[in-house]
Write a protein that holds these residues in place. Structure first.
Motif, short mmCIF file in Angstrom:
data_model
loop_
_atom_site.label_atom_id
_atom_site.label_comp_id
_atom_site.label_asym_id
_atom_site.label_seq_id
_atom_site.Cartn_x
_atom_site.Cartn_y
_atom_site.Cartn_z
N ILE B 27 0.97 -0.99 -0.05
CA ILE B 27 -0.03 0.03 -0.19
C ILE B 27 1.07 1.29 -0.04
O ILE B 27 1.79 1.35 0.97
CB ILE B 27 -0.98 -0.07 1.10
CG1 ILE B 27 -1.80 -1.21 1.09
CG2 ILE B 27 -1.82 1.28 1.15
CD1 ILE B 27 -2.54 -1.34 2.50
N SER B 28 0.81 2.17 -1.05
CA SER B 28 1.85 3.10 -1.28
C SER B 28 1.80 4.15 -0.03
O SER B 28 2.93 4.85 0.12
CB SER B 28 1.52 3.90 -2.65
OG SER B 28 0.50 4.76 -2.68
N ASP B 29 0.91 4.71 0.56
CA ASP B 29 0.98 5.58 1.57
C ASP B 29 0.77 5.01 3.24
O ASP B 29 0.49 5.95 3.85
CB ASP B 29 -0.02 6.73 1.32
CG ASP B 29 -1.47 6.31 1.08
OD1 ASP B 29 -1.61 4.86 1.34
OD2 ASP B 29 -2.30 7.01 0.86
N GLU B 30 1.02 3.77 3.18
CA GLU B 30 1.13 3.23 4.47
C GLU B 30 2.50 2.93 4.79
O GLU B 30 3.32 2.28 3.82
CB GLU B 30 0.36 2.00 4.82
CG GLU B 30 -0.01 1.68 6.15
CD GLU B 30 -1.09 0.51 6.15
OE1 GLU B 30 -0.76 -0.25 6.90
OE2 GLU B 30 -2.11 0.39 5.59
N THR B 31 3.08 3.00 6.16
CA THR B 31 4.40 2.68 6.32
C THR B 31 4.69 1.22 6.09
O THR B 31 3.92 0.38 6.34
CB THR B 31 5.00 3.25 7.49
OG1 THR B 31 4.24 2.39 8.66
CG2 THR B 31 4.65 4.76 7.98
N ASP B 34 4.35 -0.44 9.38
CA ASP B 34 2.90 -0.93 9.86
C ASP B 34 2.38 -2.09 9.12
O ASP B 34 1.72 -3.16 9.60
CB ASP B 34 2.16 0.37 9.59
CG ASP B 34 2.38 1.42 10.81
OD1 ASP B 34 2.84 0.92 11.65
OD2 ASP B 34 1.79 2.36 10.61
N GLN B 35 2.63 -2.05 7.62
CA GLN B 35 2.30 -3.16 7.05
C GLN B 35 2.67 -4.38 7.28
O GLN B 35 2.03 -5.58 7.10
CB GLN B 35 2.44 -2.96 5.46
CG GLN B 35 1.60 -1.78 5.03
CD GLN B 35 1.90 -1.55 3.52
OE1 GLN B 35 1.51 -2.02 2.56
NE2 GLN B 35 2.56 -0.22 3.31
N THR B 68 7.44 5.04 3.35
CA THR B 68 6.35 4.63 2.76
C THR B 68 6.92 4.46 1.38
O THR B 68 7.75 5.22 0.95
CB THR B 68 4.98 5.50 2.94
OG1 THR B 68 5.37 6.56 2.01
CG2 THR B 68 4.63 5.97 3.94
N LYS B 70 5.40 5.76 -1.41
CA LYS B 70 4.96 6.85 -2.12
C LYS B 70 6.24 7.98 -1.73
O LYS B 70 7.02 8.50 -2.64
CB LYS B 70 3.76 7.50 -1.61
CG LYS B 70 3.46 8.41 -2.57
CD LYS B 70 1.84 8.52 -2.17
CE LYS B 70 1.44 9.90 -2.47
NZ LYS B 70 -0.21 10.10 -2.19
#
Lengths: 399, 82
Positions: B27-31, B34-35, B68, B70
């Motif tokens: 997911i491009s704007d989640e760190t 966290d992922q 992230t 992004k």
């Protein structure tokens, strides 16, 4: 002749599967050599031998699962070439009942061994692949490993179109890599035993680490990217040095008897993605420079995560250190890992208002918690340890 | 290097550090932390990998800017020689 037995690689292990012999009968072996690979729920563990001699006879073949303590092979002692030679006057060591125990004694450390070239590729399964296989009703263990030893979505997709082997006819393949379900059960069993047998007490202090982090940041700006230190490295060293003078926290409790350890072998709690925790030893952590401690971590963590651990790393820790890491939570109250008698939990570093010389200022602090064993020590030992650790961390350049 | 090529390079660098994540969607704007349970050791290896692949030196104070997909791509884009 002495016996090489299936070692107990932690309080939670009952049996193990012999995966591979790395030495053949007739080979000369030395103390510290890795001679076999054993599969447990924690992954493939490389088993060292703790004496010099000649590998005489292999008793257990690859694929067999045997109980802890069972004989795996026989080792001929060096210099005794003829097994039918007249018995010496003195009782041979191999008849001593303590022999099997001493071979696997946790106090014998074998630091800085070269990594054995493992011929087995570790079996890594991506969480996405595991999920997909479950949805498809595929047994993930039967999926062919892709390049690099990884099972990803592509490998699952390929396996979907192959006929599934009938489980009744096919022999069970030897499982590779750590097994999350088995490991969860093993952690549960060890922690239940710990809470049942060990009267825990907890003592904690919040330490001002502003000088420590400033020193570390300064050191890291002068370094190239690959030489940077993580704060875990000097912290492990500091904890180990502080433990030297607190023998009631550093040792093992075996058969109603506490054995303090002169060496400080710090088990570093390492999380495995996909669930699970392993705390392999960093041997003699108090004697390492921060750079040496960092080098050990760099070598150890990826290897453990790839499911390749050495026997001594599982049996040697005299204390465990669990560092939650940044962006996590304020404090951690850990459970002691038997046969150890203490464990130290570090929360995340936080900026907090702090009183320094009568004035309130912003400092970087960390809450450090010691869980101790009342059969061996009282809260005062833990409090003394925390004060000493605090002092050491205020002079980081001395580390 | 195009934006897409950089994105692929970042993905590859992350999967080299954590091979068990291979094939996961990012997911491009989640760190990354966290992922995927990326810890400080993984992150340091990731930064080392990016440095090797692009020559861009990422000081510790900039770690938040490459956390992230992004922002990481944007950070590298702004620092790589055209």
């Amino acid at each position: 002749m002495s016996e090489f037995r299936m070692p107990a690689l932690g309080a939670d292990m009952e049996d193990g599967t012999l995966v591979e012999w790395l030495r053949a009968p007739g080979d000369t072996i030395h103390r510290g050599d890795i001679i076999a690979v054993v599969e447990t729920v924690k992954g493939a563990i490389e088993i060292e031998c703790f004496e010099n001699g000649i590998l005489d006879k292999i008793v257990v073949s690859p694929g067999a699962t045997v109980a802890v303590g069972d004989v795996l092979a026989q080792i001929k002692e060096e210099g005794r070439t003829d097994v039918v030679a007249p018995e010496p006057r003195t009782k041979p060591i191999s008849e001593s009942p303590d022999r099997a125990v001493s071979i696997l004694s946790p106090s014998i450390a074998a630091p800085s061994l070269p990594i054995a070239a493992m011929s087995l590729p570790p079996r890594r399964i991506s969480p996405a692949a595991r999920k997909r296989a479950q949805q498809l009703g595929l047994d993930i263990e039967t999926v062919q490993v892709g390049p690099g030893g990884v099972i990803g979505l592509a490998e699952v997709a390929a396996a979907q179109h192959l006929p599934q082997p009938s489980t009744a006819e096919t022999p069970q393949p030897v499982k590779r890599g750590f097994q999350p379900d088995g490991m969860r059960r093993a952690i549960g069993a060890a922690m239940a035993r710990s809470k049942r047998e060990i009267p825990h007490y907890y003592v904690s202090s919040t330490l001002d680490l502003s000088l420590f982090t400033a020193w570390l940041e300064d050191a890291n700006t002068k370094r190239s990217t690959q030489d940077r230190l993580l704060y875990a490295a000097p912290l492990i060293k500091a904890v180990a040095v502080a433990l030297r003078s607190e023998p009631a926290l550093n040792g093992v409790y075996v058969k109603d008897n506490y054995q303090p350890s002169k060496n400080v072998h710090v088990g570093v709690a390492t999380a495995l993605r996909g669930g699970g925790l392993i705390a392999p030893a960093i041997h003699d952590a108090d004697t390492l420079t921060p750079d040496e401690a960092m080098a050990r971590l760099r070598e150890l963590i990826p290897r453990v995560r790839a499911g390749r651990i050495r026997g001594s790393e599982m049996t040697d820790p005299t204390i465990t250190l669990s560092i939650l890491g940044e962006g996590t939570a304020d404090s951690l109250h850990p459970v002691i890992y038997p046969p150890q008698v203490a464990i130290i939990g570090c929360g995340a570093m936080r900026e907090r208002p702090w009183v320094v010389d009568g004035a309130i200022t912003v400092r970087r602090v960390m809450t450090v918690t010691v869980a101790g064993d009342h059969r061996v020590s009282d809260g005062r030992s833990a409090a003394r340890f925390l004060n000493r650790l605090d002092k050491i961390l205020q002079e980081p350049q001395q580390l | 290097m195009t934006n897409d090529e950089l994105k692929e390079l970042v993905r590859k660098t992350l999967f080299d550090v954590a091979p068990d994540l291979e094939g996961e969607e990012i997911i491009s704007d989640e760190t990354f932390a966290d992922q995927f349970d990326i810890d400080s050791m993984d992150f340091l290896n990731f930064v080392i990998g990016l440095h090797k692949a692009t020559g861009v030196e990422i000081p510790e104070k900039d770690y938040a800017q490459v956390a992230t997909l992004k922002t990481c791509v944007a950070y590298l884009e702004s620092r790589m020689k055209p």
